[in-house]
Design a protein around this motif. Structure first.
Motif, PDB file in Angstrom:
ATOM      1  N   GLY A  27       0.843  -1.202   0.000  1.00 42.90           N
ATOM      2  CA  GLY A  27       0.000   0.000   0.000  1.00 42.90           C
ATOM      3  C   GLY A  27       0.871   1.242   0.000  1.00 42.90           C
ATOM      4  O   GLY A  27       1.813   1.345   0.793  1.00 42.90           O
ATOM      5  N   GLY A  31       0.596   6.421   4.688  1.00 37.61           N
ATOM      6  CA  GLY A  31       1.292   5.519   5.617  1.00 37.61           C
ATOM      7  C   GLY A  31       2.398   4.754   4.916  1.00 37.61           C
ATOM      8  O   GLY A  31       3.553   4.734   5.365  1.00 37.61           O
ATOM      9  N   GLU A  50       1.578  -1.781  -4.754  1.00 35.73           N
ATOM     10  CA  GLU A  50       0.336  -1.000  -4.766  1.00 35.73           C
ATOM     11  C   GLU A  50      -0.649  -1.632  -5.745  1.00 35.73           C
ATOM     12  O   GLU A  50      -0.290  -1.980  -6.866  1.00 35.73           O
ATOM     13  N   GLU A  51      -1.895  -1.736  -5.287  1.00 34.54           N
ATOM     14  CA  GLU A  51      -2.934  -2.345  -6.120  1.00 34.54           C
ATOM     15  C   GLU A  51      -3.323  -1.462  -7.314  1.00 34.54           C
ATOM     16  O   GLU A  51      -3.628  -1.951  -8.395  1.00 34.54           O
ATOM     17  N   CYS A  93      -4.654   3.915  -5.929  1.00 33.31           N
ATOM     18  CA  CYS A  93      -3.660   4.316  -6.926  1.00 33.31           C
ATOM     19  C   CYS A  93      -2.367   4.547  -6.147  1.00 33.31           C
ATOM     20  O   CYS A  93      -2.400   4.595  -4.910  1.00 33.31           O
ATOM     21  N   GLY A  96      -2.409   6.514  -2.895  1.00 34.57           N
ATOM     22  CA  GLY A  96      -3.648   6.285  -2.131  1.00 34.57           C
ATOM     23  C   GLY A  96      -4.505   7.533  -2.029  1.00 34.57           C
ATOM     24  O   GLY A  96      -4.604   8.333  -2.969  1.00 34.57           O
ATOM     25  N   GLY A  97      -5.122   7.722  -0.872  1.00 37.54           N
ATOM     26  CA  GLY A  97      -6.054   8.833  -0.666  1.00 37.54           C
ATOM     27  C   GLY A  97      -5.427  10.201  -0.899  1.00 37.54           C
ATOM     28  O   GLY A  97      -6.129  11.159  -1.237  1.00 37.54           O
ATOM     29  N   ASN A 101      -7.499  13.670  -2.442  1.00 40.27           N
ATOM     30  CA  ASN A 101      -8.157  14.413  -1.362  1.00 40.27           C
ATOM     31  C   ASN A 101      -7.932  15.919  -1.461  1.00 40.27           C
ATOM     32  O   ASN A 101      -7.241  16.405  -2.353  1.00 40.27           O
ATOM     33  N   GLY A 103      -6.514  17.859   0.786  1.00 37.15           N
ATOM     34  CA  GLY A 103      -5.263  18.329   1.381  1.00 37.15           C
ATOM     35  C   GLY A 103      -5.446  19.177   2.625  1.00 37.15           C
ATOM     36  O   GLY A 103      -4.554  19.946   3.001  1.00 37.15           O
ATOM     37  N   LEU A 104      -6.579  19.044   3.306  1.00 36.90           N
ATOM     38  CA  LEU A 104      -6.815  19.857   4.514  1.00 36.90           C
ATOM     39  C   LEU A 104      -6.071  19.227   5.691  1.00 36.90           C
ATOM     40  O   LEU A 104      -6.238  18.043   5.980  1.00 36.90           O
ATOM     41  N   ILE A 213      -2.122  -7.643  -3.135  1.00 35.46           N
ATOM     42  CA  ILE A 213      -1.636  -8.704  -2.245  1.00 35.46           C
ATOM     43  C   ILE A 213      -2.835  -9.356  -1.575  1.00 35.46           C
ATOM     44  O   ILE A 213      -3.706  -8.685  -1.023  1.00 35.46           O
ATOM     45  N   GLN A 250      -8.561  -2.063   4.077  1.00 35.24           N
ATOM     46  CA  GLN A 250      -7.827  -3.119   3.362  1.00 35.24           C
ATOM     47  C   GLN A 250      -6.762  -3.785   4.226  1.00 35.24           C
ATOM     48  O   GLN A 250      -6.468  -4.964   4.034  1.00 35.24           O
ATOM     49  N   ASP A 459      -0.638   2.756   8.987  1.00 32.34           N
ATOM     50  CA  ASP A 459      -1.637   3.487   8.196  1.00 32.34           C
ATOM     51  C   ASP A 459      -2.757   3.933   9.129  1.00 32.34           C
ATOM     52  O   ASP A 459      -2.621   3.846  10.360  1.00 32.34           O
ATOM     53  N   ALA A 460      -3.872   4.373   8.551  1.00 34.82           N
ATOM     54  CA  ALA A 460      -4.960   4.936   9.362  1.00 34.82           C
ATOM     55  C   ALA A 460      -5.584   3.921  10.318  1.00 34.82           C
ATOM     56  O   ALA A 460      -6.270   4.307  11.265  1.00 34.82           O
ATOM     57  N   ASN A 470      -9.621  16.099  10.093  1.00 35.91           N
ATOM     58  CA  ASN A 470      -9.119  15.380   8.920  1.00 35.91           C
ATOM     59  C   ASN A 470      -7.883  14.569   9.338  1.00 35.91           C
ATOM     60  O   ASN A 470      -6.985  15.106   9.983  1.00 35.91           O
ATOM     61  N   GLN A 472      -5.268  12.766   7.729  1.00 33.39           N
ATOM     62  CA  GLN A 472      -3.996  12.411   7.076  1.00 33.39           C
ATOM     63  C   GLN A 472      -2.771  12.957   7.816  1.00 33.39           C
ATOM     64  O   GLN A 472      -1.709  12.336   7.816  1.00 33.39           O
TER      65      GLN A 472
HETATM   66  C1  LIG Z   1     -12.115  11.960  -1.269  1.00 33.60           C
HETATM   67  C2  LIG Z   1     -11.263  12.024  -0.034  1.00 33.60           C
HETATM   68  C3  LIG Z   1     -10.946  13.270   0.518  1.00 33.60           C
HETATM   69  C4  LIG Z   1     -10.176  13.342   1.687  1.00 33.60           C
HETATM   70  N1  LIG Z   1      -9.799  14.567   2.168  1.00 33.60           N
HETATM   71  C5  LIG Z   1      -8.905  14.633   3.199  1.00 33.60           C
HETATM   72  C6  LIG Z   1      -8.364  15.877   3.620  1.00 33.60           C
HETATM   73  O1  LIG Z   1      -8.648  16.935   3.051  1.00 33.60           O
HETATM   74  N2  LIG Z   1      -7.503  15.870   4.671  1.00 33.60           N
HETATM   75  C7  LIG Z   1      -7.146  14.714   5.332  1.00 33.60           C
HETATM   76  O2  LIG Z   1      -6.392  14.785   6.308  1.00 33.60           O
HETATM   77  N3  LIG Z   1      -7.638  13.521   4.931  1.00 33.60           N
HETATM   78  C8  LIG Z   1      -8.474  13.452   3.873  1.00 33.60           C
HETATM   79  N4  LIG Z   1      -8.922  12.236   3.443  1.00 33.60           N
HETATM   80  C9  LIG Z   1      -8.486  11.028   4.168  1.00 33.60           C
HETATM   81  C10 LIG Z   1      -7.048  10.647   3.806  1.00 33.60           C
HETATM   82  O3  LIG Z   1      -6.897  10.608   2.407  1.00 33.60           O
HETATM   83  C11 LIG Z   1      -6.742   9.285   4.438  1.00 33.60           C
HETATM   84  O4  LIG Z   1      -6.854   9.412   5.839  1.00 33.60           O
HETATM   85  C12 LIG Z   1      -5.351   8.788   4.100  1.00 33.60           C
HETATM   86  O5  LIG Z   1      -5.160   8.697   2.712  1.00 33.60           O
HETATM   87  C13 LIG Z   1      -5.147   7.415   4.734  1.00 33.60           C
HETATM   88  O6  LIG Z   1      -3.860   6.964   4.428  1.00 33.60           O
HETATM   89  P1  LIG Z   1      -3.496   5.416   4.492  1.00 33.60           P
HETATM   90  O7  LIG Z   1      -2.055   5.309   4.186  1.00 33.60           O
HETATM   91  O8  LIG Z   1      -4.008   4.871   5.758  1.00 33.60           O
HETATM   92  O9  LIG Z   1      -4.358   4.683   3.367  1.00 33.60           O
HETATM   93  P2  LIG Z   1      -4.768   5.018   1.868  1.00 33.60           P
HETATM   94  O10 LIG Z   1      -4.496   6.427   1.524  1.00 33.60           O
HETATM   95  O11 LIG Z   1      -6.141   4.489   1.713  1.00 33.60           O
HETATM   96  O12 LIG Z   1      -3.771   4.143   0.996  1.00 33.60           O
HETATM   97  C14 LIG Z   1      -3.790   2.750   0.980  1.00 33.60           C
HETATM   98  C15 LIG Z   1      -3.270   2.263  -0.367  1.00 33.60           C
HETATM   99  O13 LIG Z   1      -3.020   0.864  -0.259  1.00 33.60           O
HETATM  100  C16 LIG Z   1      -3.468   0.207  -1.417  1.00 33.60           C
HETATM  101  N5  LIG Z   1      -3.818  -1.184  -1.041  1.00 33.60           N
HETATM  102  C17 LIG Z   1      -4.787  -1.558  -0.187  1.00 33.60           C
HETATM  103  N6  LIG Z   1      -4.811  -2.897  -0.053  1.00 33.60           N
HETATM  104  C18 LIG Z   1      -3.846  -3.379  -0.862  1.00 33.60           C
HETATM  105  C19 LIG Z   1      -3.410  -4.694  -1.172  1.00 33.60           C
HETATM  106  N7  LIG Z   1      -3.978  -5.781  -0.614  1.00 33.60           N
HETATM  107  N8  LIG Z   1      -2.390  -4.847  -2.059  1.00 33.60           N
HETATM  108  C20 LIG Z   1      -1.801  -3.748  -2.622  1.00 33.60           C
HETATM  109  N9  LIG Z   1      -2.189  -2.476  -2.363  1.00 33.60           N
HETATM  110  C21 LIG Z   1      -3.200  -2.293  -1.490  1.00 33.60           C
HETATM  111  C22 LIG Z   1      -4.682   1.009  -1.848  1.00 33.60           C
HETATM  112  O14 LIG Z   1      -4.947   0.814  -3.226  1.00 33.60           O
HETATM  113  C23 LIG Z   1      -4.269   2.439  -1.499  1.00 33.60           C
HETATM  114  O15 LIG Z   1      -3.664   3.087  -2.587  1.00 33.60           O
HETATM  115  C24 LIG Z   1      -9.717  12.141   2.307  1.00 33.60           C
HETATM  116  C25 LIG Z   1     -10.036  10.894   1.752  1.00 33.60           C
HETATM  117  C26 LIG Z   1     -10.789  10.830   0.593  1.00 33.60           C
HETATM  118  C27 LIG Z   1     -11.101   9.476   0.019  1.00 33.60           C
END
Ligand SMILES: Cc1cc2nc3c(=O)[nH]c(=O)nc-3n(C[C@H](O)[C@H](O)[C@H](O)COP(=O)(O)OP(=O)(O)OC[C@H]3O[C@@H](n4cnc5c(N)ncnc54)[C@H](O)[C@@H]3O)c2cc1C
Length: 490
Positions: A27, A31, A50-51, A93, A96-97, A101, A103-104, A213, A250, A459-460, A470, A472
């Motif tokens: 991922g 994170g 990355e998926e 992608c 990820g998020g 997003n 960016g707040l 994965i 995930q 991660d989250a 928010n 992130q």
């Molecule tokens: C539309 C939108 C707007 C947002 N706006 C804000 C904002 O303004 N400010 C803010 O603080 N937060 C915002 N957020 C939330 C923020 O984007 C998330 O909290 C943050 O991206 C979480 O990070 P992460 O690393 O936990 O996971 P993610 O960003 O979800 O990344 C996980 C990645 O892992 C990949 N993955 C998952 N499982 C697998 C697998 N089995 N094999 C391979 N790859 C895998 C996924 O495809 C993904 O790309 C927003 C979210 C969204 C969807």
């Protein structure tokens, strides 16, 4: 360390045989990208998987339908089932998020960190421990305030709050503004593909995009990681250490599929959100108007308010609860904006995997108190919007009449109806909480999975409870802290 140029970046296509790496990071969201970059910069041999696809941030217009198709999981929204289902959104992608997003940016509020220390015994959350990580990430992604005036739709809410005597603030974003910039759009949005992913690749890290994965299996010396490339090829990797960074849905799904289940996927939290579409007499919306940046924090963490992306496709989507008034969008969209009320609750959800199904089953059971809080939020939001000149309000509740005047506010029931309220969230967390409280947590305070050797989460999922802001900024700071702890640098 020798830095590579772009042509040397190691981005793999479908593998034709087994792979091996010291560290596998699954991922590439905030994170995973931060973990992978810091480990690669420290000289570790890292494979980042990355998926989703590896695309430029500007491969499509921000907040467009194309973006949903290219970069969102399931092309948009997935429901968390319950008495009132909540539609949730995840990025899929490289980056990820962070690629989709607004960016707040917020740090984790002190009160929330104190709660995590008390209830989950999380170590390393005092200002003196964690602020260095907030500061470093803020610098890396250029967290900044707008150089010019905020979009009109954003100022509408801000002014409505001030008129009621409620606290409202401009929230900074990760955005690099040009020197001398005068407009909010004079600059470049930041994301993982603009920051930590290039750092990772420049340090010699290898990336394998478009690969999902499916399972982790422990063997004598480490982990066997298996999955499938988009073209159908079976993928197998041997690794000494694995970091699961797939996000709050995930990561638990992957661990549960792998038979790892201690405190995994039983405590999902999110910020349930209701929306109100407002029509004003003056023009507040235009193509490319920029991201609304004001949030009303008077009742935080229980209730927060803001303005959403209000481009045409989003307005059309928001008005589906009012089919008789769809023409409003066509005729009046420059005078319309979408506003939200978001709650923080103690309600938890679960994540389960179902044999032969690709997606996990997510359940989230809102209770009556939550629906009352959402109703209170909707009413307060409408009050602010009327205060600032709204002429018509369209709440995201199926079958509810539009609200034309403040007198009509009595149409909002004291408890929003379970089956008819259109709820959504973009904030998911807490499905594998961190801390030293063995009964409540899935990992230690730094993401090491409690029942496993050489397996980490970053991660989250680790965020102990809904932060009310928010998330992130929190995900990034804990990922940095955990990576440095892993490297023995803390
Ligand atoms: C539309 C939108 C707007 C947002 N706006 C804000 C904002 O303004 N400010 C803010 O603080 N937060 C915002 N957020 C939330 C923020 O984007 C998330 O909290 C943050 O991206 C979480 O990070 P992460 O690393 O936990 O996971 P993610 O960003 O979800 O990344 C996980 C990645 O892992 C990949 N993955 C998952 N499982 C697998 C697998 N089995 N094999 C391979 N790859 C895998 C996924 O495809 C993904 O790309 C927003 C979210 C969204 C969807």
């Amino acid at each position: 360390m020798k830095k590579l140029s772009k042509k040397d970046y190691k981005v793999l296509g479908a593998p034709t045989g087994p792979l091996r790496a010291e560290v596998v990071v699954i991922g590439s969201g905030p994170g995973g990208a931060i973990t992978a970059a810091l480990l690669a910069e420290a000289g570790q041999d890292v494979l980042l998987i990355e998926e989703g696809q590896y695309l430029e941030l500007e491969s499509c217009e921000a907040f467009s339908l194309d973006e949903m198709v290219q970069k969102y999981r399931n092309g948009g929204i997935t429901p968390a089932l319950g008495p009132a289902s909540v539609a949730y959104v995840e990025g899929k992608c490289v980056g990820g998020g962070s690629e989709i997003n607004s960016g707040l940016y917020h740090r984790t509020p002190l009160k929330i960190r104190e709660r995590w220390q008390k209830e989950f015994n999380v170590e390393g959350l005092d200002d003196s421990d964690i602020n260095q990580h907030f500061e470093a990430c803020e610098k890396d992604v250029d967290v900044s305030l707008l150089p010019g005036k905020a979009p009109k739709a954003s100022l509408k809410l801000h002014n409505g709050a001030l008129k009621r005597g409620w606290k409202s603030m401009e929230v900074p974003r990760w955005y690099k503004y040009a020197k001398g910039a005068k407009l909010p759009t004079d600059g470049k949005r930041k994301s993982m593909t603009r920051t930590y992913i290039p750092r990772f690749l420049k340090s010699g890290g290898t990336m394998l995009p478009e690969t999902r994965i499916m399972r982790l299996k422990r063997h004598t010396k480490g982990w066997r990681v298996t999955g499938t490339h988009k073209n159908g090829a079976h993928v197998e990797i041997e690794a000494d250490v694995v970091f699961s960074c797939g996000g709050a849905i995930q990561t638990p799904a992957l661990l549960l599929r792998s038979g790892i289940n201690y405190n995994i996927g039983q405590s999902l939290q999110l910020h349930p959100t209701v929306k109100v579409t407002a029509r004003f007499s003056d023009v507040i919306n235009q193509p490319g108007m920029g991201v609304p940046v004001h949030q009303v924090k008077e009742f935080s963490p229980d209730l927060s308010f803001g303005c959403s992306i209000s481009s045409l496709p989003y307005l059309e989507l928001a008005m589906t609860d009012h089919p008789w008034h769809m023409r409003e969008v066509e005729e009046n969209w420059p005078r319309m904006g979408i506003y939200y009320g978001m709650i923080t609750t103690n309600t938890v959800g679960t994540i389960r995997t179902v044999p032969f199904f690709k997606d996990a089953l997510v359940r989230y059971k809102l209770n009556k108190a939550d629906m009352r809080l959402l109703s209170d939020g909707m009413r307060k939001l409408c009050e602010m919007l009327f205060e600032t000149g709204a002429q018509a309000l369209f709440p995201s509740v199926r079958g509810m009449e539009p609200i034309w005047t403040p007198e009509n506010l009595s149409r909002i029931p004291a408890m929003l109806p379970f089956g008819k309220t259109n709820l959504m969230t973009i904030h998911l967390f807490s499905s594998c909480p961190m801390g030293e409280h063995i009964g409540r947590t899935a990992t230690n305070s730094f993401g090491k999975v409690r029942t496993q050797k050489d397996l980490y989460i970053s991660d989250a999922s680790l965020i102990c409870t809904a932060p009310g802001v928010n998330p992130q900024g929190s995900v990034m700071a804990y990922a940095r802290r955990n990576a440095l702890k892993f490297l023995g640098k803390l």
